[in-house]
Design a protein around this motif. Structure first.
Motif, PDB file in Angstrom:
ATOM      1  N   PRO A 363       0.823  -1.214   0.000  1.00  0.00           N
ATOM      2  CA  PRO A 363       0.000   0.000   0.000  1.00  0.00           C
ATOM      3  C   PRO A 363       0.864   1.274   0.000  1.00  0.00           C
ATOM      4  CG  PRO A 363      -0.682  -1.499   1.769  1.00  0.00           C
ATOM      5  CD  PRO A 363       0.542  -2.079   1.155  1.00  0.00           C
ATOM      6  N   ARG A 366       2.547   1.745  -3.511  1.00  0.00           N
ATOM      7  CA  ARG A 366       1.572   2.232  -4.506  1.00  0.00           C
ATOM      8  C   ARG A 366       1.301   3.720  -4.322  1.00  0.00           C
ATOM      9  NH1 ARG A 366      -0.724  -2.008  -7.275  1.00  0.00           N
ATOM     10  NH2 ARG A 366      -0.773  -3.988  -6.159  1.00  0.00           N
ATOM     11  N   GLU A 367       1.219   4.138  -3.065  1.00  0.00           N
ATOM     12  CA  GLU A 367       0.836   5.520  -2.774  1.00  0.00           C
ATOM     13  C   GLU A 367       2.002   6.503  -2.926  1.00  0.00           C
ATOM     14  OE1 GLU A 367      -0.495   8.144   1.105  1.00  0.00           O
ATOM     15  OE2 GLU A 367      -0.642   5.962   1.241  1.00  0.00           O
TER      16      GLU A 367
END
Length: 445
Positions: A363, A366-367
């Motif tokens: 996560p 991706r961010e």
């Protein structure tokens, strides 16, 4: 009494000095090379030693063996000693016998160096004569031999705690527990957790255990092992009020220890990031137990300079910030680092994998991450995990090249972050060497 020491690094040489002072017949053995400055110290103190080998006849006749934390229990010489019934202990255990000074013992998978250094800083600023030892600085045994401190703040790894039998810190801190070093614990997380909790095994009702109440692993162990913990529990938490201990409310740290309330707005802390709020809470708890004045705690928390190789801002070049987080040798540390990034990030990662599950970082990657530079001898797992997640993924085996590539990928307003999530031994001497090479390469841009 014959004392044999395995390992000629900081803890080994320190133990040799203390052992000699206490009248032991001391012999030190290192399977590798001993640094020249340590050899000089051993020679000056007339301590016999060998390097490049372990001569069994000179080792197996020991009454007691101090094993340096880097040597695993499954190494052949250690197995032979244990089979022969020889007591094998850690430097911390050996030195503890020879001091009346109170110790603060700090362990955890992440944050322990920052918490240890911050705690030491708070106590020193409060006028207390405390030494800093364990995983950092001059060895505990060496300092006990010199006998100049009235107390000690010790950073303790699970390896050091494995070798304790009687060691008892007056104040113990567990910053958090996440999978790390599982290669040394048969890839069994429970064995690693048990090693961390050895820090409180000998504590009594007069002692204190400070711990992260937000950490599920710690909570689960405490719930299951209530009867084993005699110390007074002091939790710290980022969420909600705990009935005792330290918590955060309205962006303010609130501490209620021994009926003394201490408050400090988070934005006044010198260290940034949620994980550092926790480190500050743990250090504050120790300082309050040690009766440091509130004003001193407040001032110290707002001017503490942080730890080298831990989210260390190196330089800003053409509006790109370069950050050295070489001390991040596991997934959890790198998670904290990525979590604290507020700009698109070029991430330098890799090294010796300790059983990492990179998907936990997905996560965050991706961010936050626009490009990955894999810096290691074997980058297969990193490529497998992230090749389809980022636009750019480049492999390299040199820090110089890694920084040059990062410089090409990064644009104005970006951050280049060295946060390897791995040990350093494939390409570097240690994480400090890796961090220094990064800083030099950045300065040479």
């Amino acid at each position: 009494m014959r004392l044999v020491i395995l390992g000629g690094g900081e803890s080994g040489v320190g133990t040799a000095i203390l052992g000699k002072k206490k009248g032991f017949d001391v012999f030190l053995s290192d399977a590798g090379k001993i640094k020249s400055n340590y050899k000089e110290v051993l020679a000056i103190n007339k301590i016999s030693f060998e390097e490049g080998q372990h001569t069994e006849d000179l080792i197996l006749n020991a009454d007691m063996v101090m094993k340096s934390p880097g040597i695993p229990d499954k190494s052949p010489i250690v197995k032979k000693l244990l089979d022969a019934g020889v007591e094998v202990i850690s430097e911390i255990e050996f030195a503890f016998e020879y001091t009346q000074a109170e110790t603060v013992g700090i362990t955890g998978s992440n944050g322990k160096t920052t918490t240890t250094m911050l705690t030491h800083y708070l106590l020193r600023q409060g006028g207390q004569n405390v030494g800093l030892a364990g995983n950092i600085g001059k060895s505990f045994a060496w300092q006990v031999a010199e006998n100049k401190a009235e107390g000690y703040v010790l950073e303790l790894s699970s390896f050091q705690l494995d070798g304790i039998k009687k060691y008892r810190p007056h104040i113990a801190v567990i910053t958090n527990i996440s999978p790390d070093h599982l290669d040394r614990y048969e890839y069994n997380f429970d064995l690693y957790i048990a090693a961390k909790f050895r820090i409180t095994a000998n504590q009594t009702a007069d002692d204190y255990l400070i711990y992260d109440a937000d950490d599920e692993t710690i909570n689960a162990w405490l719930e299951k092992n209530k009867e084993k913990v005699k110390a007074q529990l002091i939790p710290f938490s980022l969420s909600g009020a705990t009935k005792k201990g330290i918590y955060v409310k309205d962006n303010t740290i609130i501490s209620k220890i021994k009926k003394h309330e201490f408050t400090m707005p988070i934005n006044e802390l010198s260290l940034e990031g949620k994980h550092n709020v926790k480190n500050a809470m743990a250090a504050t708890a120790v300082a309050q137990l040690k009766k440091i004045r509130k004003q001193t705690i407040r001032e110290s928390l707002s001017n503490f300079q942080g730890v080298e190789h831990r989210l260390e801002k190196v330089l800003k070049i053409q509006n790109v910030q370069y950050i050295n987080d070489s001390k991040a040798t596991n997934i959890n540390s790198t998670f904290y680092a990525l979590d604290s990034m507020n700009t698109p990030t070029v991430w330098i990662v890799g090294g010796v994998d300790k059983g990492n599950d990179y998907h936990e970082l997905m996560p965050m990657v991706r961010e936050k991450v626009k490009g990955i530079i894999a810096l290691g001898v074997d980058n297969a797992k990193i490529i497998e995990a992230f090749a389809n997640v980022v636009d750019v993924l480049v492999e390299t085996t040199s820090m110089d090249e890694a920084v040059k590539i990062a410089n090409k990928i990064a644009e104005k307003g970006d951050t280049v972050l060295l946060s390897p999530a791995c040990a350093s031994f494939d390409l570097f001497e240690n994480y400090e060497d890796r961090g220094r090479q990064f800083k030099e390469a950045v300065q040479n841009l």
